[in-house]
Design an enzyme around this catalytic site. Sequence first.
Site, PDB file in Angstrom:
ATOM      1  N   HIS A   1      10.108 -12.837  -2.896  1.00 25.51           N
ATOM      2  CA  HIS A   1       9.041 -12.875  -1.895  1.00 25.51           C
ATOM      3  C   HIS A   1       9.353 -13.770  -0.704  1.00 25.51           C
ATOM      4  CE1 HIS A   1       6.743 -10.273  -4.310  1.00 25.51           C
ATOM      5  NE2 HIS A   1       6.128 -11.151  -5.077  1.00 25.51           N
TER       6      HIS A   1
ATOM      7  N   HIS B   1      -0.189  -9.130  -1.415  1.00 22.48           N
ATOM      8  CA  HIS B   1      -0.089  -9.358  -2.858  1.00 22.48           C
ATOM      9  C   HIS B   1      -1.464  -9.653  -3.468  1.00 22.48           C
ATOM     10  CE1 HIS B   1       1.583 -10.665  -6.671  1.00 22.48           C
ATOM     11  NE2 HIS B   1       2.819 -10.468  -6.230  1.00 22.48           N
TER      12      HIS B   1
ATOM     13  N   TYR C   1      -4.673  -9.208  -6.056  1.00 22.36           N
ATOM     14  CA  TYR C   1      -4.956  -8.853  -7.450  1.00 22.36           C
ATOM     15  C   TYR C   1      -6.358  -8.269  -7.504  1.00 22.36           C
ATOM     16  CZ  TYR C   1      -0.974 -11.825  -8.725  1.00 22.36           C
ATOM     17  OH  TYR C   1       0.278 -12.385  -8.848  1.00 22.36           O
TER      18      TYR C   1
ATOM     19  N   GLU D   1       1.394  -3.337  -5.051  1.00 25.70           N
ATOM     20  CA  GLU D   1       2.072  -3.810  -3.850  1.00 25.70           C
ATOM     21  C   GLU D   1       2.866  -2.675  -3.206  1.00 25.70           C
ATOM     22  OE1 GLU D   1       4.296  -7.453  -5.070  1.00 25.70           O
ATOM     23  OE2 GLU D   1       3.179  -7.099  -6.930  1.00 25.70           O
TER      24      GLU D   1
END
Length: 325
Positions: free
Chosen positions: A103, A173, A175, A290
Amino acid sequence: MSELFGTLSDGTDVHRWTLERAGTRVEILTYGGIVRALEVPDREGLRANVVLGFSSLDGYLAHPEPYFGALVGRYANRIANARFPLDGAVHALEPNDGRNCLHGGARGFDKRVWDAEPVEHGLRLSRVSPHGEEGFPGRLAVSVTYTLDASGALRLAYEATTDAPTVLNLTSHGYVNLAGRDAGHAGGHELRIAASRFTPVDADLIPTGVLADVTGTRFDFREARKSGSGYDHNFVLDKGLTATAEEAAELHDPASGRTLTLSTTEPGLQLYTADHLPEPFAPGAGIALETQHFPDSPNRPEFPSTVLRPGEVFRSETVYAFSVR
């Protein structure tokens, strides 16, 4: 609408911007481009926050590694051995995932404060990543525009230019737990991914280079089924790389009726079932979808290219559309 959310140790202020339209409410931080909250209604019309995050800046600073809701770059996902060749030169990156780069390195885009500019029905975040940041070549000017459309869908439009050849792979990113932020394990959500192949990985989660058929495997989500757990894998979307966002996946929570339809221009989708999350969140409390190019593409010429050159404009779009059933 903008308000102060917190201040970093160096005195830099972090602001929270709030967008609201057609029943959707979203909060975005200038720190890391984090989507802090995303509120949408259930089948009864009751609105709840469906992304994991923290109520204060301290929460994000204390738990940086899960990348809660953040923009990640310059390169989302992993680059093997924290190095890649480009035009005859080998570029060494910051290893922050064992021997690999994850990342964007130890201080990627998720840990930077972005400049903010309001736009119609949205917000544009931008920054300049200097040549050599985390080892990546080229001065990169990048922006991400968040907008809510007339249906309440959240659109993320990415754009970047460089003054020297480089590699680039950007994603958000977040959730997701469609039952609500504090609803517990999300493994009962029903997931569909329009992908006939995936990229198997080694013990370090680096692709082997094979594009494997999902038929007869636990990676076959072409028909909706429970998402379960144990996934941190890239799916090769059947639509491939497209000029406009096309449907790639659907996530549904039977209890609340909330449904997320995900569309993107990207050729890949990383499914991460969040089996390792810090408190106050339990493992599996959210699902990360993603949109991206493939992991380790700079070392895999057979994968879709992530090279960006001077004179080119990188553009990518992902749309998060919500409904109920």
